[in-house]
Design a protein around this motif. Sequence first.
Motif, short mmCIF file in Angstrom:
data_model
loop_
_atom_site.label_atom_id
_atom_site.label_comp_id
_atom_site.label_asym_id
_atom_site.label_seq_id
_atom_site.Cartn_x
_atom_site.Cartn_y
_atom_site.Cartn_z
N SER A 346 1.12 -1.27 -0.21
CA SER A 346 0.13 -0.18 -0.10
C SER A 346 0.55 0.95 -0.17
O SER A 346 0.32 2.74 -0.89
CB SER A 346 -0.85 0.10 1.28
N GLU A 347 2.49 0.77 0.57
CA GLU A 347 2.86 2.39 0.64
C GLU A 347 3.38 2.60 -0.90
O GLU A 347 3.54 4.61 -0.88
CB GLU A 347 4.38 2.11 1.53
N PHE A 348 3.04 1.85 -2.15
CA PHE A 348 3.56 2.88 -3.07
C PHE A 348 2.59 2.76 -4.28
O PHE A 348 2.58 2.78 -5.04
CB PHE A 348 4.41 1.54 -3.44
N ARG A 349 1.36 2.87 -3.14
CA ARG A 349 0.13 3.27 -4.18
C ARG A 349 0.26 5.16 -4.55
O ARG A 349 0.39 6.12 -3.21
CB ARG A 349 -1.22 3.50 -3.07
N GLY A 350 -0.39 5.20 -5.80
CA GLY A 350 -0.51 6.68 -5.93
C GLY A 350 0.71 7.42 -6.46
O GLY A 350 2.04 6.35 -6.67
N PRO A 351 1.13 8.43 -6.56
CA PRO A 351 2.38 9.19 -7.26
C PRO A 351 4.40 8.43 -6.44
O PRO A 351 3.49 8.50 -5.36
CB PRO A 351 2.45 10.37 -7.40
N LEU A 352 4.91 7.81 -6.64
CA LEU A 352 6.43 7.91 -5.99
C LEU A 352 6.55 9.22 -5.55
O LEU A 352 6.68 9.86 -6.90
CB LEU A 352 6.90 6.93 -6.45
N SER A 353 7.74 9.03 -4.89
CA SER A 353 8.84 10.31 -4.49
C SER A 353 9.86 10.06 -5.40
O SER A 353 10.03 8.76 -5.08
CB SER A 353 9.01 10.68 -3.11
N GLU A 354 11.19 10.71 -5.56
CA GLU A 354 12.27 10.40 -5.79
C GLU A 354 13.14 9.45 -4.45
O GLU A 354 13.72 8.58 -5.50
CB GLU A 354 13.38 11.79 -5.16
N GLU A 355 12.45 9.75 -3.45
CA GLU A 355 13.28 8.80 -2.64
C GLU A 355 12.48 7.53 -2.58
O GLU A 355 13.31 6.47 -1.97
CB GLU A 355 12.77 9.01 -1.37
N ASP A 356 11.06 7.67 -3.43
CA ASP A 356 10.62 5.98 -3.25
C ASP A 356 11.80 5.16 -4.03
O ASP A 356 11.71 4.53 -4.00
CB ASP A 356 9.69 6.26 -3.63
N TYR A 357 11.74 6.10 -5.85
CA TYR A 357 12.31 5.24 -6.49
C TYR A 357 13.92 4.95 -6.10
O TYR A 357 14.41 3.99 -6.91
CB TYR A 357 12.76 6.63 -7.99
N HIS A 358 14.53 5.71 -5.78
CA HIS A 358 16.02 5.36 -5.08
C HIS A 358 15.76 4.02 -3.88
O HIS A 358 16.78 3.24 -4.06
CB HIS A 358 16.62 6.61 -4.54
N TYR A 359 14.58 3.85 -3.37
CA TYR A 359 14.64 2.98 -2.26
C TYR A 359 14.30 1.96 -3.00
O TYR A 359 15.14 0.24 -2.59
CB TYR A 359 13.78 3.22 -0.88
N LEU A 360 13.66 1.91 -4.07
CA LEU A 360 13.23 0.83 -4.68
C LEU A 360 14.47 0.61 -5.49
O LEU A 360 14.86 -0.93 -5.65
CB LEU A 360 12.38 0.57 -5.53
N HIS A 364 16.28 -3.18 -4.02
CA HIS A 364 15.42 -3.76 -4.17
C HIS A 364 16.01 -4.34 -5.38
O HIS A 364 15.69 -5.39 -6.62
CB HIS A 364 13.85 -4.09 -4.65
N GLY A 365 16.37 -3.67 -6.08
CA GLY A 365 17.71 -3.66 -7.37
C GLY A 365 16.14 -2.88 -8.58
O GLY A 365 16.75 -3.68 -9.86
N LEU A 366 15.88 -2.42 -8.59
CA LEU A 366 14.37 -2.29 -9.74
C LEU A 366 14.24 -1.04 -10.32
O LEU A 366 15.49 -0.01 -9.96
CB LEU A 366 13.04 -2.19 -8.94
N PRO A 367 14.81 -1.03 -11.47
CA PRO A 367 14.95 -0.07 -12.38
C PRO A 367 14.07 0.90 -12.90
O PRO A 367 12.88 1.10 -12.50
CB PRO A 367 15.31 -0.52 -13.72
N ARG A 368 14.89 2.25 -11.91
CA ARG A 368 13.66 2.90 -12.04
C ARG A 368 12.94 3.59 -13.49
O ARG A 368 10.98 3.33 -13.31
CB ARG A 368 14.26 4.34 -12.38
N GLU A 369 13.20 3.38 -14.82
CA GLU A 369 12.28 2.54 -16.06
C GLU A 369 11.54 1.60 -15.61
O GLU A 369 9.97 2.17 -16.56
CB GLU A 369 13.70 2.57 -17.10
N TRP A 370 11.72 0.67 -15.21
CA TRP A 370 10.75 -0.16 -15.26
C TRP A 370 9.21 0.07 -14.12
O TRP A 370 8.92 -0.48 -13.99
CB TRP A 370 11.53 -1.60 -14.81
N VAL A 371 10.29 0.70 -12.68
CA VAL A 371 9.05 0.96 -11.89
C VAL A 371 7.75 2.17 -13.08
O VAL A 371 6.53 2.20 -12.54
CB VAL A 371 9.54 1.56 -10.62
N ALA A 372 8.36 2.91 -12.97
CA ALA A 372 7.54 3.73 -13.75
C ALA A 372 6.62 3.51 -14.95
O ALA A 372 5.38 3.88 -14.50
CB ALA A 372 8.59 5.65 -14.83
N GLY A 373 7.25 2.33 -15.52
CA GLY A 373 6.03 1.66 -16.49
C GLY A 373 5.33 1.12 -16.34
O GLY A 373 4.60 0.79 -16.71
#
Length: 376
Positions: A346-360, A364-373
Amino acid sequence: MNTDDIVRTFLDFYRERGHELITGSSLLPPPSDPVLFTTSGMHPLTPYLLGRPHPQGRRLVNVQRCLRTTDLDEVGDLTHLTVFDMLGSWSLGDYDHPQSLRWGYELLRDGFGIPREKLYVTVFGGDEQVGPDLESLDTWRELGVPVESTRDENWWSNGPVGPCGPDSEIFYWTGDGSPEGSPTSDSRWVEIWNHVHMRLERGEDGGLVPLPQVSVDTGMGLERLVAVLQGRRSVYETDVFEPWVRIVPTLWVLGERDMRIVCDHLRSSIFVIGEGVRPANTGRGYVLRRLIRRVLTVLWRDDDSRTLSDLPVELVGTGTEREVLFDEERRFGQLLERGRRVLSRSEFRGPLSEEDYHYLHDTHGLPREWVAGLLR
Ligand code: SER
């Protein structure tokens, strides 16, 4: 001229002028070198530019395979590649810089048939530490090639310390119709060759001292030269990228930029794997991992059933390269499976912050481009 003819013309020109061919330096510098990959033709020659005698003499020529991670974000445009070959020539304390410029011009004009009107040169205009490169300015004027001075674009160094000096960058007009403007004002002027006057060394304190010998180092990106000489807009339209651009579009429907990234990164990965590198979380292995995962991110953006196992033998062969690519695809697939579960929290519902992208990414090794997609 195909690529082989172009390489032969370059090497023959310098061999006829007393240069010895050096071979065998790898994409991987020796263990004592802090840099991950060889980034230019001069890189393996650094000790000789600093004054050590080279066993093959004072005039050298070669074709060096290079990898530049600094250019990664530019890959996808018409001219930047991750792995490329550099044609290089050197005078180690032998002939002077004007001689190098005159030979360079002669080769472009007579060897490769480039008319003077299609060339423009930039030279070092001087800064607080070093005066303007008037010798080069005069040489280009004598040769009748248009020239302009810059302050920051015409200084070459391979890092914060070491051999360095002012350079002459030779540009080619790639626009339709007659040339317009100059390299600093019109991006249709594309740099093809750099002649560096290696005469200084920068120390740890930022100061410059004269090198014990004055050398010349030139480097010309082969694929870009091939594009120019074959009259192509992009390096991908040359014989260098045959069979990539013939086969990849038959496997996957991709936009132009994505197609270039996929071809460049897969071809580069195959070279790097061929040097014995394996995907890892640090060092060279991390560069390789990034290349492969970026390809997969692009491919899976539209369709996550796409797989590198669709690549035919003609592109990846049957050996280790194929196994390494598939293994990394499997690992990345598993990581993204876990990533989907993380993102469904649930914490990742809604728009993500820069901090969220960095954490992911970092945890968790998740590329930003993939998460955004995925969120789209
Ligand atoms: N070192 C210069 C370059 O890489 C010329 O070889 O552009």
